[in-house]
Write a protein that holds these residues in place. Structure first.
Motif, mmCIF file in Angstrom:
data_model
loop_
_atom_site.group_PDB
_atom_site.id
_atom_site.type_symbol
_atom_site.label_atom_id
_atom_site.label_comp_id
_atom_site.label_asym_id
_atom_site.label_seq_id
_atom_site.Cartn_x
_atom_site.Cartn_y
_atom_site.Cartn_z
ATOM 1 N N ALA A 1 20.212 9.831 2.861
ATOM 2 C CA ALA A 1 20.831 8.542 3.181
ATOM 3 C C ALA A 1 20.035 7.268 3.803
ATOM 4 C CB ALA A 1 21.836 9.161 4.055
ATOM 5 N N HIS A 2 18.801 7.525 3.648
ATOM 6 C CA HIS A 2 17.594 6.538 4.046
ATOM 7 C C HIS A 2 18.069 6.314 5.628
ATOM 8 C CE1 HIS A 2 16.395 5.140 0.087
ATOM 9 N NE2 HIS A 2 17.548 5.472 -0.320
ATOM 10 N N ARG A 3 18.269 7.375 6.347
ATOM 11 C CA ARG A 3 18.080 7.396 7.795
ATOM 12 C C ARG A 3 17.133 8.443 8.489
ATOM 13 N NH1 ARG A 3 23.145 5.783 9.733
ATOM 14 N NH2 ARG A 3 23.231 7.444 11.436
ATOM 15 N N ALA A 4 16.154 8.461 7.780
ATOM 16 C CA ALA A 4 14.821 9.532 8.215
ATOM 17 C C ALA A 4 14.118 8.523 9.383
ATOM 18 C CB ALA A 4 14.089 9.637 7.229
ATOM 19 N N GLY A 5 14.398 7.269 9.554
ATOM 20 C CA GLY A 5 13.496 6.600 10.503
ATOM 21 C C GLY A 5 11.931 6.284 9.954
ATOM 22 N N ILE A 6 11.594 6.649 8.723
ATOM 23 C CA ILE A 6 10.158 6.341 8.522
ATOM 24 C C ILE A 6 10.061 5.633 7.221
ATOM 25 C CG2 ILE A 6 9.161 8.188 9.830
ATOM 26 C CD1 ILE A 6 9.167 9.893 7.095
ATOM 27 N N PRO A 7 10.590 4.298 6.895
ATOM 28 C CA PRO A 7 10.696 3.576 5.788
ATOM 29 C C PRO A 7 9.395 2.958 5.745
ATOM 30 C CG PRO A 7 11.479 2.237 7.493
ATOM 31 C CD PRO A 7 11.228 3.456 8.260
ATOM 32 N N GLN A 8 8.288 3.106 6.440
ATOM 33 C CA GLN A 8 6.909 2.551 6.135
ATOM 34 C C GLN A 8 6.133 3.340 5.101
ATOM 35 O OE1 GLN A 8 8.033 4.029 8.878
ATOM 36 N NE2 GLN A 8 5.982 5.200 9.852
ATOM 37 N N MET A 9 5.341 2.469 4.452
ATOM 38 C CA MET A 9 4.316 3.376 3.442
ATOM 39 C C MET A 9 3.337 3.119 4.386
ATOM 40 S SD MET A 9 5.240 4.222 0.421
ATOM 41 C CE MET A 9 3.644 3.787 -0.893
ATOM 42 N N PRO A 10 1.879 4.038 4.040
ATOM 43 C CA PRO A 10 0.889 3.935 4.711
ATOM 44 C C PRO A 10 0.161 2.627 4.704
ATOM 45 C CG PRO A 10 0.935 5.853 3.199
ATOM 46 C CD PRO A 10 2.055 5.045 2.947
ATOM 47 N N ARG A 11 -0.408 2.385 5.982
ATOM 48 C CA ARG A 11 -1.243 1.135 6.120
ATOM 49 C C ARG A 11 -2.469 1.078 5.081
ATOM 50 N NH1 ARG A 11 1.668 -2.658 8.918
ATOM 51 N NH2 ARG A 11 2.463 -1.559 11.098
ATOM 52 N N GLY A 12 -2.354 0.140 4.320
ATOM 53 C CA GLY A 12 -3.739 -0.197 3.542
ATOM 54 C C GLY A 12 -3.568 0.684 2.158
ATOM 55 N N VAL A 13 -2.473 1.023 1.948
ATOM 56 C CA VAL A 13 -2.196 1.968 0.701
ATOM 57 C C VAL A 13 -2.626 0.969 -0.540
ATOM 58 C CG1 VAL A 13 0.337 1.357 0.190
ATOM 59 C CG2 VAL A 13 -0.667 3.565 -0.487
ATOM 60 N N THR A 14 -3.363 1.784 -1.492
ATOM 61 C CA THR A 14 -3.675 1.369 -2.719
ATOM 62 C C THR A 14 -3.066 2.005 -3.991
ATOM 63 O OG1 THR A 14 -5.576 2.879 -3.229
ATOM 64 C CG2 THR A 14 -5.909 0.865 -1.828
ATOM 65 N N PRO A 15 -2.819 1.503 -5.218
ATOM 66 C CA PRO A 15 -2.119 2.141 -6.260
ATOM 67 C C PRO A 15 -2.734 3.620 -6.395
ATOM 68 C CG PRO A 15 -2.506 -0.001 -6.691
ATOM 69 C CD PRO A 15 -3.236 0.226 -5.504
ATOM 70 N N GLU A 16 -4.265 3.817 -6.150
ATOM 71 C CA GLU A 16 -4.790 4.826 -6.465
ATOM 72 C C GLU A 16 -4.429 5.704 -5.650
ATOM 73 O OE1 GLU A 16 -6.974 1.740 -8.750
ATOM 74 O OE2 GLU A 16 -6.047 1.874 -6.604
ATOM 75 N N GLN A 17 -4.379 5.488 -4.256
ATOM 76 C CA GLN A 17 -3.924 6.400 -3.308
ATOM 77 C C GLN A 17 -2.336 6.824 -3.330
ATOM 78 O OE1 GLN A 17 -4.924 3.919 0.102
ATOM 79 N NE2 GLN A 17 -6.761 4.924 0.626
ATOM 80 N N MET A 18 -1.686 5.992 -3.481
ATOM 81 C CA MET A 18 -0.078 6.303 -3.873
ATOM 82 C C MET A 18 -0.058 7.083 -4.959
ATOM 83 S SD MET A 18 2.792 3.555 -5.111
ATOM 84 C CE MET A 18 2.057 3.096 -6.845
ATOM 85 N N LEU A 19 -0.815 7.402 -6.109
ATOM 86 C CA LEU A 19 -0.933 8.249 -7.003
ATOM 87 C C LEU A 19 -1.411 9.482 -6.540
ATOM 88 C CD1 LEU A 19 -1.577 5.756 -9.944
ATOM 89 C CD2 LEU A 19 0.512 6.663 -9.064
ATOM 90 N N ASP A 20 -1.886 9.804 -5.417
ATOM 91 C CA ASP A 20 -2.487 10.842 -4.917
ATOM 92 C C ASP A 20 -1.644 11.760 -4.122
ATOM 93 O OD1 ASP A 20 -3.847 12.971 -3.756
ATOM 94 O OD2 ASP A 20 -5.838 11.957 -3.425
ATOM 95 N N TRP A 21 -0.829 12.474 -4.795
ATOM 96 C CA TRP A 21 0.392 13.376 -4.042
ATOM 97 C C TRP A 21 0.039 13.840 -2.876
ATOM 98 C CZ3 TRP A 21 5.411 13.136 -5.612
ATOM 99 C CH2 TRP A 21 6.208 13.853 -4.957
ATOM 100 N N ASP A 22 -1.326 14.744 -2.825
ATOM 101 C CA ASP A 22 -1.322 15.294 -1.450
ATOM 102 C C ASP A 22 -1.872 14.333 -0.374
ATOM 103 O OD1 ASP A 22 -0.986 17.544 -2.654
ATOM 104 O OD2 ASP A 22 -3.266 18.225 -3.103
ATOM 105 N N TRP A 23 -2.361 13.247 -0.742
ATOM 106 C CA TRP A 23 -2.870 12.335 0.287
ATOM 107 C C TRP A 23 -1.579 11.698 0.966
ATOM 108 C CZ3 TRP A 23 -2.140 6.880 0.943
ATOM 109 C CH2 TRP A 23 -2.761 6.391 2.112
ATOM 110 N N MET A 24 -0.628 11.344 -0.041
ATOM 111 C CA MET A 24 0.796 10.669 0.443
ATOM 112 C C MET A 24 1.394 11.616 1.425
ATOM 113 S SD MET A 24 1.345 7.466 -0.461
ATOM 114 C CE MET A 24 3.280 7.525 0.083
ATOM 115 N N ILE A 25 1.411 12.664 1.076
ATOM 116 C CA ILE A 25 2.156 13.929 1.807
ATOM 117 C C ILE A 25 1.409 13.905 3.064
ATOM 118 C CG2 ILE A 25 2.612 16.216 2.285
ATOM 119 C CD1 ILE A 25 4.242 14.557 0.012
ATOM 120 N N ALA A 26 0.010 14.106 3.130
ATOM 121 C CA ALA A 26 -0.396 14.085 4.598
ATOM 122 C C ALA A 26 -0.336 13.075 5.491
ATOM 123 C CB ALA A 26 -2.105 14.221 4.130
ATOM 124 N N GLN A 27 -0.384 11.852 4.915
ATOM 125 C CA GLN A 27 0.047 10.480 5.661
ATOM 126 C C GLN A 27 1.359 10.403 6.034
ATOM 127 O OE1 GLN A 27 -2.281 7.815 5.738
ATOM 128 N NE2 GLN A 27 -3.516 9.454 5.360
#
Length: 381
Positions: free
Chosen positions: A104-130
């Protein structure tokens, strides 16, 4: 009404600035529409039924359905904590977050990682760690704050963690939903041999930051869904689970036909009708202004946008509060009406300004005419 009336509404939309459009619909499990008009670029090659379009946040309904399949199988429970399935998530104040909060979009963490690039966004493990290191912007479970992009990794990781084979979300959707339903051209990561069929995204210009800092953090300009990012082949081929599906309208409407059919399509049942009906319940505090969107987003507990009175419902969905839908930035949309057993997808390549998408005036919003023509045509069948 006939299919020609729908096509006429689509042609009028071209005169209002649209470039290429597909509209497809299923009624009672049978396809009744599959129309295409316009071109891939202004003055370019025509679009046809095989053209593939980026549909951005329509992706969220597709991914939400996959999580609900896991719930139907008893592999995940909405009331349980995310950490029950994803222990590493329980850090920095996120310990109490539930699966229902995420949907329901109530998890309280709507942000993306600071300075994220398309390449980082496509790295699943990196995103999960962030995400595991995120600190909530809002106390989990208390505030409606639309998770523009990060929602996809939250739900996608829950699907992967609860799948007995631990498949990534793109493979799960392909094998557990698209395969059984016969959905052939819906991709969360386009195969290389299909890239030539993808229609470019077109917009008036580069995105402009919002006055709302929550929105900017949720959808940074560096990965903003639009031509600069989503026309890149690496993004088209990659998995962006909140905004990355590329499909044609025929496949989208077939996927949504599962919801329109009360959880079954083509003799295949993946969800109970009771579960599908439950998705039409508005999320908590549904009438309050969403902190990220800056307006009331009429979202249900299942992660779908809902029909009903407009405002707050999305204008082209009609007045039925049982409609389950998801719009995408720029105007693409798919919806299912379980009462009428009707599912519809509208795909296009011109990113409409916000004031067009939100307008209830058919002289401003070209999709109002198309949606009404589709509904009228379905009634006559």
């Amino acid at each position: 009404m006939s299919a020609n009336d729908v096509r006429g509404a689509m042609e009028r939309a071209l005169g209002m600035g649209e470039v290429g459009i597909q509209v497809a619909a299923y009624l009672n499990g049978e396809q009744i529409l599959d129309e295409s008009v316009g071109t891939q670029t202004r003055g370019g090659a025509p679009v046809d039924r095989n053209s593939l379009f980026a549909v951005f946040s329509v992706t969220k309904a597709i991914v939400a359905t996959a999580l609900h399949v896991q719930a139907e199988r008893g592999l995940i429970e909405y009331s349980k904590k995310v950490a029950d399935y994803w222990p590493e998530f329980a850090q920095h104040g996120k310990e109490s977050t539930t699966v229902a909060d995420v949907l329901a979009h109530r998890a309280g963490i709507p942000q993306m990682p600071r300075g994220v690039t398309p390449e980082q966004m496509l790295d699943w493990d990196w995103m999960i760690a962030q995400i595991e290191e995120f600190e909530p912007v809002f106390t989990p479970g208390t505030t409606n704050a639309y998770h523009e992009l990060v929602w996809g990794w939250l739900v996608g990781e829950l699907i992967r963690r609860t799948d007995r084979a631990h498949r990534p979300v793109d493979k799960f959707i392909a094998e557990e939903i698209c395969g059984p339903l016969g959905v052939e051209d819906l991709y969360l990561g386009v195969p290389t041999d299909k890239l030539a069929r993808v229609v470019p995204v077109i917009s008036q210009g580069p995105p402009v930051p919002s006055d709302n800092p929550y929105f900017n953090d949720s959808m940074p300009m560096s990965v903003f869904p639009g031509p600069a990012v989503h026309n890149l082949d690496i993004v088209r081929r990659g998995v962006v689970p909140g905004a990355g599906v590329i499909m044609n309208a025929s496949s989208g409407s077939r996927y949504f036909a599962l919801l329109a059919g009360g959880g079954q399509f083509g003799g295949v049942r993946l969800l109970s009708e009771e579960r599908v009906r439950s998705f039409a319940q508005p999320r908590p505090d549904a009438g309050e202004v969403d902190k990220v969107m800056g307006w009331v987003a009429w979202v249900g507990v299942g992660g779908y946008w809902l029909g009903g009175e407009c405002p707050p419902a999305y204008p082209i969905l009609g007045s039925n509060p049982h409609v389950l839908a998801h719009p995408g930035i720029g105007g693409s949309i798919s919806w299912a009406d379980p009462d009428a057993h009707l599912s519809v997808s509208i795909c296009h390549n011109w990113m409409q300004p916000d004031e067009v998408q939100g307008s209830i005036d058919p002289s401003v919003n070209p999709f109002m005419n198309i949606a009404e023509a589709v509904r009228n045509f379905a009634v006559t069948r």
